[in-house]
Design an enzyme around this catalytic site. Structure first.
Site, PDB file in Angstrom:
ATOM      1  CE  LYS A 175       3.741  12.387  -9.489  1.00 36.31           C
ATOM      2  NZ  LYS A 175       2.771  11.452  -8.889  1.00 36.31           N
ATOM      3  CB  THR A 210       0.020  16.035   0.564  1.00 37.16           C
ATOM      4  OG1 THR A 210       0.883  15.464   1.566  1.00 37.16           O
ATOM      5  CG2 THR A 210       0.105  17.551   0.618  1.00 37.16           C
ATOM      6  N   GLY A 212      -2.600  10.895  -0.975  1.00 39.67           N
ATOM      7  CA  GLY A 212      -3.338  10.532  -2.175  1.00 39.67           C
ATOM      8  C   GLY A 212      -3.218  11.497  -3.331  1.00 39.67           C
ATOM      9  CB  THR A 213      -1.105  14.501  -3.975  1.00 39.08           C
ATOM     10  OG1 THR A 213       0.104  13.876  -3.535  1.00 39.08           O
ATOM     11  CG2 THR A 213      -1.633  15.401  -2.873  1.00 39.08           C
ATOM     12  N   GLY A 214      -0.829  11.799  -5.623  1.00 34.55           N
ATOM     13  CA  GLY A 214      -0.401  11.150  -6.864  1.00 34.55           C
ATOM     14  C   GLY A 214      -1.533  10.397  -7.537  1.00 34.55           C
ATOM     15  CB  CYS A 215      -4.168   8.171  -6.145  1.00 38.64           C
ATOM     16  SG  CYS A 215      -3.097   7.107  -5.166  1.00 38.64           S
TER      17      CYS A 215
END
Length: 271
Positions: A175, A210, A212-215
């Site tokens: 990412k 942003t 919690g974007t990875g989760c």
């Protein structure tokens, strides 16, 4: 005529503020057509401004949670978030191997937004040993740099994704959100099985929301894999969903800090 849910299991920590962790996972899974079940590895006292306290769930209870759902429910894919110790990592890996689980999407949560390492050296080594047993890992730039041992920029992001995949024998979605701000966001998928690189570009959205974007991204990808899409298709669709959810939530207000994405923008009557 009876039909089955596309059931997705998330193994991760709980966020009392609802922006990240298990809560974000289940929202993302649900928004994209899956049924979300969960195994909680830790509870946190946190909100949009930060983490106040962390309570680790005892390892035997984590295993019992896994056994309870895996004995009863067929899961099309499993998403794994933060595993906070070497003991937890090994217990999760051993239990998944016992049940012969194949589709596993792992978000290697190792470094906080502040830049601090979230795992000690033993846990990092255990996580590295687990990586060859999963389908896809979704590291951000700092996490990838820790795994690969050198800095990553726009010039070498494609080669770095391939290097990570070949070293850890798993597919990698690297990412690019931590790279220099530009008009587009660049993520790179390297599929370890077919040795193919895929560049995924989406527009950059300027917002503080942003959390919690990875989760949310890894859970959406797990859902699309579970629904039968190829890994390339699942990653493209997952990145597209996340980008739209960020855009639709960019001006919303929740709390006093970094708010969540708008997981359910597709069904919101106000949008």
């Amino acid at each position: 005529m009876s039909t089955s849910y596309c059931s997705i299991l998330t193994i991760a920590g709980s966020d009392s503020g609802g922006c990240a962790g298990i809560q974000a996972d289940i929202k993302s899974i649900s928004a994209n057509g899956g049924y979300g079940a969960s195994v909680i590895t830790a509870t946190t006292a946190q909100n949009t401004q930060g983490v106040i306290d962390i309570h680790a769930i005892p390892v035997p209870h984590i295993v019992m949670q896994m056994q309870a759902v895996l004995d009863d429910i067929h899961f099309s894919c499993i998403k794994i978030g933060m595993l906070h110790s070497s003991e937890v990592i090994k217990a999760v890996q051993n239990t998944l191997e016992k049940y012969k689980i194949t589709n596993i999407i792992l978000d290697p949560v190792m470094i906080a937004t502040s830049g601090d390492k979230l795992l000690n050296d033993d846990a990092v080594e255990s996580l590295k040993a687990f990586l060859p047993h999963v389908t896809l890992i979704t590291p951000n730039i700092p996490e990838a740099e820790l795994l690969i041992g050198h800095s990553i920029d726009l010039e070498n992001i494609k080669e770095s994704a391939k290097e990570l995949a070949e070293f850890y024998h798993t597919s990698v979605l690297l990412k690019g959100g931590h790279l220099e701000l530009s008009e587009s966001m660049t993520d790179v998928l390297y599929n370890y099985e077919n040795k193919k690189s895929t560049i995924i570009n989406n527009k950059t959205v300027e917002t503080i929301n942003t959390h919690g974007t990875g989760c949310s991204l890894s859970s959406s990808i797990a859902t699309f894999v579970g629904l039968g899409f190829t890994l390339e298709e699942a990653c493209i669709k997952g990145c597209g969903y996340l980008n739209m959810a960020i855009d639709k939530g960019k001006d919303k207000i929740l709390g006093k800090g970094h708010g969540p994405i708008h997981h359910f923008f597709k069904t919101s009557i106000k949008d």
